[in-house]
Design an enzyme around this catalytic site. Structure first.
Site, PDB file in Angstrom:
ATOM      1  N   LYS A 288       0.836  -1.199   0.000  1.00  0.00           N
ATOM      2  CA  LYS A 288       0.000   0.000   0.000  1.00  0.00           C
ATOM      3  C   LYS A 288       0.875   1.256   0.000  1.00  0.00           C
ATOM      4  O   LYS A 288       2.007   1.212   0.471  1.00  0.00           O
ATOM      5  CB  LYS A 288      -0.857   0.035   1.273  1.00  0.00           C
ATOM      6  CG  LYS A 288      -1.995  -0.957   1.322  1.00  0.00           C
ATOM      7  CD  LYS A 288      -2.765  -0.796   2.630  1.00  0.00           C
ATOM      8  CE  LYS A 288      -3.891  -1.811   2.739  1.00  0.00           C
ATOM      9  NZ  LYS A 288      -4.947  -1.643   1.747  1.00  0.00           N
ATOM     10  N   ARG A 362     -10.147 -11.658   2.153  1.00  0.00           N
ATOM     11  CA  ARG A 362     -10.966 -12.764   1.625  1.00  0.00           C
ATOM     12  C   ARG A 362     -10.228 -14.095   1.696  1.00  0.00           C
ATOM     13  O   ARG A 362     -10.853 -15.148   1.749  1.00  0.00           O
ATOM     14  CB  ARG A 362     -11.415 -12.429   0.194  1.00  0.00           C
ATOM     15  CG  ARG A 362     -10.289 -12.248  -0.779  1.00  0.00           C
ATOM     16  CD  ARG A 362     -10.718 -11.497  -2.033  1.00  0.00           C
ATOM     17  NE  ARG A 362     -10.960 -10.073  -1.751  1.00  0.00           N
ATOM     18  CZ  ARG A 362     -11.366  -9.193  -2.660  1.00  0.00           C
ATOM     19  NH1 ARG A 362     -11.591  -9.595  -3.894  1.00  0.00           N
ATOM     20  NH2 ARG A 362     -11.560  -7.929  -2.328  1.00  0.00           N
TER      21      ARG A 362
HETATM   22  N1  BES Z   1      -8.109  -3.691   4.626  1.00  0.00           N
HETATM   23  C1  BES Z   1      -8.262  -3.276   3.273  1.00  0.00           C
HETATM   24  C2  BES Z   1      -9.568  -2.514   3.023  1.00  0.00           C
HETATM   25  C3  BES Z   1      -9.766  -1.205   3.732  1.00  0.00           C
HETATM   26  C4  BES Z   1      -9.539  -0.008   3.067  1.00  0.00           C
HETATM   27  C5  BES Z   1     -10.244  -1.150   5.033  1.00  0.00           C
HETATM   28  C6  BES Z   1      -9.755   1.201   3.714  1.00  0.00           C
HETATM   29  C7  BES Z   1     -10.448   0.047   5.681  1.00  0.00           C
HETATM   30  C8  BES Z   1     -10.217   1.228   5.028  1.00  0.00           C
HETATM   31  C9  BES Z   1      -8.250  -4.504   2.358  1.00  0.00           C
HETATM   32  O1  BES Z   1      -7.461  -5.546   2.763  1.00  0.00           O
HETATM   33  C10 BES Z   1      -7.751  -4.068   1.035  1.00  0.00           C
HETATM   34  O2  BES Z   1      -6.614  -3.713   0.947  1.00  0.00           O
HETATM   35  N2  BES Z   1      -8.619  -4.111   0.028  1.00  0.00           N
HETATM   36  C11 BES Z   1      -8.273  -3.770  -1.295  1.00  0.00           C
HETATM   37  C12 BES Z   1      -8.872  -4.821  -2.178  1.00  0.00           C
HETATM   38  C13 BES Z   1      -8.329  -4.806  -3.583  1.00  0.00           C
HETATM   39  C14 BES Z   1      -6.872  -5.130  -3.608  1.00  0.00           C
HETATM   40  C15 BES Z   1      -9.111  -5.798  -4.414  1.00  0.00           C
HETATM   41  C16 BES Z   1      -8.834  -2.382  -1.588  1.00  0.00           C
HETATM   42  O3  BES Z   1      -9.853  -2.013  -1.008  1.00  0.00           O
HETATM   43  O4  BES Z   1      -8.232  -1.672  -2.360  1.00  0.00           O
HETATM   44 MN    MN Z   2      -5.498  -5.392   2.098  1.00  0.00          MN
END
Ligand code: BES
Ligand code: MN
Ligand code: ZN
Length: 511
Positions: A288, A362
């Site tokens: 990230k 997931r």
């Molecule tokens: N934990 C994150 C989602 C999240 C984002 C929670 C902002 C709280 C606040 C999750 O693991 C994630 O990174 N999701 C990705 C999914 C994508 C890679 C398909 C996302 O939301 O970008």
């Molecule tokens: Mn994530």
């Protein structure tokens, strides 16, 4: 930090020896917005000789929901301070909207930090609505008085302590239903508080084993059955998703199962609660951006909520069999981390092609949900901070909801009741088609990494891990589980405890 103590009082609120008293204030739209003291404040208004509302208006009060106006009483009543909280337009029925009351009470009690003893003279009807209105007031007060202890080495100057004692003014202080609500509120608030603490803890203090240990200790104390699978057991047990995500960290993953069995119920309904417990989500190899990454310390809010729900259930003892599954791991990039392109065999045997290691939730949830189904359940409710897409589409207050008809209806109804709204979203065939893998059973995300509707991709993926016949719902709490702005209503900065009270309400509704 301890909870404020709660007691019921039925003497005249104008004569209560407390540091401050909270009253409600309505606006009357058909009277040019003139103020009206809410029910419960009659004797206080009388003590002001008709000048209470005009004085509050002079101080700027409008009766708008959540507005807090402080007024020194200068000897008119026993308490030296009144806090008038706006409850919106005069209600048509006997009681104002529960969530308005919950938020208003939270705002008032927060504004009263520094006052040790506070009385609430709020509109509590004397009819069949009485218990749920009282419940809303108590939840607002107890949740609103939460404060994370934090890690400062010196006490902060000028920081005022949360209210220590709350007296609730009511028609009959000996009322059994009301007393039961007080005990229930304490149990719920203590559980929610623990979950908020865990969410607010820094990720170096709360790595997978720490979270599993804290949950185990709290669960053992209330008599829940606890099973903890460590890294070796997860590998041996075929939990490919949890192992893949957890293997990149020096702090190995855990799967925690908590079990509550009701006494004296012949064939109780079985409910499984599943929570995402990523103690920190760096994204892994698909790392990230740095900005805001710290907030991913809250990526275990689903697991914290499931644990808290089970802690409360163990004490409230509903006639439903409830199991909680916490899928706990730290998502780190390292030489041992899982990679985009990996194919992972999950607990139910399905093979998943990984495209983005940041879609780790997931992976761990698929295993935990399949395990819950293998153990046997009628209902499965899963809560996770799964996608940024939830925040984009529904915002910070409304959770995303996907799943089968009956289970999602239960979440919608319960969420609306407790002030944790969830909005149902579809599970489109097109989205599933976009997740077809060339080499495995399913891709973990859209095969072209197309982010369109990616909240739905999460739900569509998780559906693959639910057994035929199980009523299931996926609750995406990415936004609502963590509050970043200024405190508002009964929400302070940080973990909110969403959707603990929804889960408790569902279990009540099924009992
Ligand atoms: N934990 C994150 C989602 C999240 C984002 C929670 C902002 C709280 C606040 C999750 O693991 C994630 O990174 N999701 C990705 C999914 C994508 C890679 C398909 C996302 O939301 O970008
Ligand atoms: Mn994530
Ligand atoms: Zn995550």
């Amino acid at each position: 930090m301890t909870l404020p103590s709660l007691s019921l009082v039925d003497s005249d609120p104008a004569e209560l020896a407390v540091d401050a008293i909270v009253i409600g204030l309505h606006s009357q739209p058909d009277q040019g917005g003139a103020l009206l003291p809410a029910a419960g404040a009659e004797s206080i208004a009388a003590a002001f000789d008709g000048k209470l509302t005009s004085t509050l208006a002079l101080l700027g009060a409008t009766g708008a929901p959540g507005e807090v106006t402080k007024l020194a009483t200068l000897g008119t009543i026993s308490a030296p301070l009144i806090v008038a909280v706006g409850l919106g337009d005069e209600p048509s029925g006997s009681a104002p909207d529960r969530e308005t009351l919950r938020r208003g009470t939270g705002a008032a009690v927060r504004a009263l930090a520094g006052s040790p003893a506070v009385a609430l003279a709020l509109p509590l009807p004397d009819d069949e609505d009485a218990p749920t209105v009282l419940r809303a007031v108590l939840e607002g007060a107890l949740l609103g008085s939460y404060r994370f202890a934090g890690y400062k080495t010196k006490p902060q100057k000028g920081r005022r302590d949360p209210v220590a004692a709350l007296q609730i003014s009511i028609a009959d202080a000996g009322d059994e239903a009301a007393t039961a609500e007080l005990r229930r509120a304490e149990v719920v608030a203590r559980s929610v508080r623990l979950a908020r603490d865990w969410v607010n803890m820094p990720p170096n203090e709360l790595r997978p084993a720490n979270l599993a240990d804290l949950v185990t200790a709290a669960a053992t104390e209330v008599g829940l059955e606890v099973e903890v699978l460590d890294f070796e057991q997860l590998k041996a047990g075929g939990y490919g998703g949890i192992v893949a995500v957890g293997q990149g960290s020096e702090a190995p993953p855990r799967l925690v199962k908590l079990t509550y069995t009701p006494e004296g119920v012949a064939e109780p309904k079985r409910v499984a609660l599943v929570g995402k417990g990523i103690t920190f989500d760096t994204g892994g190899v698909s790392i990230k951006p740095a900005a805001g990454m710290w907030e991913m310390k809250s990526d275990m809010a689903g697991a914290a909520a499931v644990a808290a729900a089970l802690l409360a259930i163990a004490q409230l003892k509903p006639g439903v069999a409830v199991s909680g599954y916490l899928a706990i791991a730290e998502n780190m990039p390292s030489g041992s981390a899982y990679r985009p392109g990996d194919v992972i065999t999950m607990f139910n045997g399905k093979r998943v092609e990984v495209f983005n290691t940041d879609a780790e939730g997931r992976m761990v949830l698929g295993d935990a949900m399949a395990r819950a189904c293998a153990d046997g359940t009628d209902y499965l409710f899963e809560a996770s901070t799964l996608t940024g897409g939830q925040v984009i589409s529904l915002g910070k207050r409304i959770s995303g909801l996907m799943g089968s008809d009956e289970a999602t209806a239960l979440v919608e109804t319960a969420g609306a009741t407790v002030g944790e709204p969830a909005w149902r979203m579809p599970l489109p065939d097109d989205v599933r088609k976009g997740m077809e893998s060339e080499i495995a059973d399913i891709c973990q995300t859209n095969a072209n990494l197309d982010r369109a509707g990616h909240m739905l991709q999460g739900g569509v993926f998780l559906r693959e891990f639910v057994s035929e016949g199980v009523e299931w719902a996926h609750i995406d709490i990415a936004g609502p589980s963590y509050h970043t702005g200024e405190a508002t209503g009964y929400w302070t900065k940080g973990g909110t405890g969403v959707p603990i009270r929804t889960l408790l309400q569902i279990v009540d509704d099924l009992a």
